[in-house]
Write an enzyme that holds these catalytic residues in place. Sequence first.
Site, PDB file in Angstrom:
ATOM      1  N   SER A   1       0.798  -1.225   0.000  1.00  0.00           N
ATOM      2  CA  SER A   1       0.000   0.000   0.000  1.00  0.00           C
ATOM      3  C   SER A   1       0.830   1.275   0.000  1.00  0.00           C
ATOM      4  O   SER A   1       0.303   2.352  -0.303  1.00  0.00           O
ATOM      5  CB  SER A   1      -0.938   0.013   1.213  1.00  0.00           C
TER       6      SER A   1
ATOM      7  N   ASP B   1      -3.202   7.964   8.409  1.00  0.00           N
ATOM      8  CA  ASP B   1      -4.314   7.184   8.960  1.00  0.00           C
ATOM      9  C   ASP B   1      -3.887   6.160  10.009  1.00  0.00           C
ATOM     10  O   ASP B   1      -4.672   5.300  10.388  1.00  0.00           O
ATOM     11  CB  ASP B   1      -5.071   6.479   7.831  1.00  0.00           C
TER      12      ASP B   1
ATOM     13  N   HIS C   1      -0.363   4.620   7.282  1.00  0.00           N
ATOM     14  CA  HIS C   1       0.263   5.257   6.128  1.00  0.00           C
ATOM     15  C   HIS C   1       0.562   6.719   6.437  1.00  0.00           C
ATOM     16  O   HIS C   1       0.196   7.219   7.502  1.00  0.00           O
ATOM     17  CB  HIS C   1      -0.652   5.142   4.903  1.00  0.00           C
TER      18      HIS C   1
END
Length: 379
Positions: free
Chosen positions: A34, A332, A335
Amino acid sequence: MGFAPLLVFSLFVFAGTTKGFICSFDSIYQLGDSFSDTGNLIRQPPDGPTFCSAHFPYGETFPGMPTGRCSDGRLIIDFIATALNLPLLNPYLQQNVSFRHGVNFAVGGATALDLSFLAARGVQVYDVHSPLSTQLKWFRTYLGSICSSPKECSNKLKNALFILGNIGNNDVNYAFPNRSIEEIRAYLPFITEAVANATREIIRLGGTRVIVPGMFPLGCLARNLYFFPDGDKDDLGCLSSLNDLSIYFNSLIQQALASLRIEFPQAVIIYADYYNAWGFLFRNGPALGFNSTTMLKCCCGIGGPYNYDPDRECASQGVPVCSNPTEYIQWDGTHFTQAAYRRVAEYIIPDIIKELKCSYSSIQHLTEGREALHINERE
């Protein structure tokens, strides 16, 4: 924590070490998780559209809407592409887009190890179906669509840059429940082997220039700080034991890459020091424009000392987002913000450019134009 001291980079010094060389990349191929995914996860059936990165406020800073990036905006790979004067990479699973200048195969939540390997050891992985081996399969399929022989493929890839990772932190995160740090540490050689084997395959398929980033400091993530509230903290408030895992993994990766350089002397294999890049950011954040009171807090989140609650994640109903993401490092809890990724890109790109022997003129746009990275702001 083991972070390098504050480093000062000068474009003028850097230019002197690379004068006379030209960067000739025409494409970038990214594999990873991610931290590099520009939209594959949200396009994977059946659950893709339900993932948080498919919803606002993800993408609020760039491009103003969700793209599948796990951030408010751009990622490190986006800044690398811009620095090399290439367009941002489209995700492999996106239809009706151009792959002329490369492909992004990275998938949010991806592991370096195969899911069967993890399952055999009792590690449960949910909602993730594209580990590193799957991404390599996608790359082979893509390669088969643009060339038909090893010679032709090598010619197609002669001006390509490959970035493999960062990847491996999900393997660690998925293994955390009910396991000690020592047990997690025992997984790291297997993760290293998976990354090394993937690098080897890329080179055998025709890649000649490969960047392999190390692991960032796991102990500084708000998510991990939430789950290990009683862990040993360093002077920055990060978890020392988890950062030690990152340091150990990075030492293994560097050893593996040293062996690969001997095995493939024709290839340029670069280690990207993400650990010290992020360490630089956490240690010098206020001087770089980040709020000293929110270094370990989420911009998008709610609850507790880190503004993080796994039951009320970013993009969930009623979860607020900060009004000034440029002052936050963490987005978040898992990340980071575009502002943080930009600063890390500033840290690593000069070293990458130098090792790739690119000319100063080829990176002028690092300090010029609307997307300038302003490397010299450290001075």
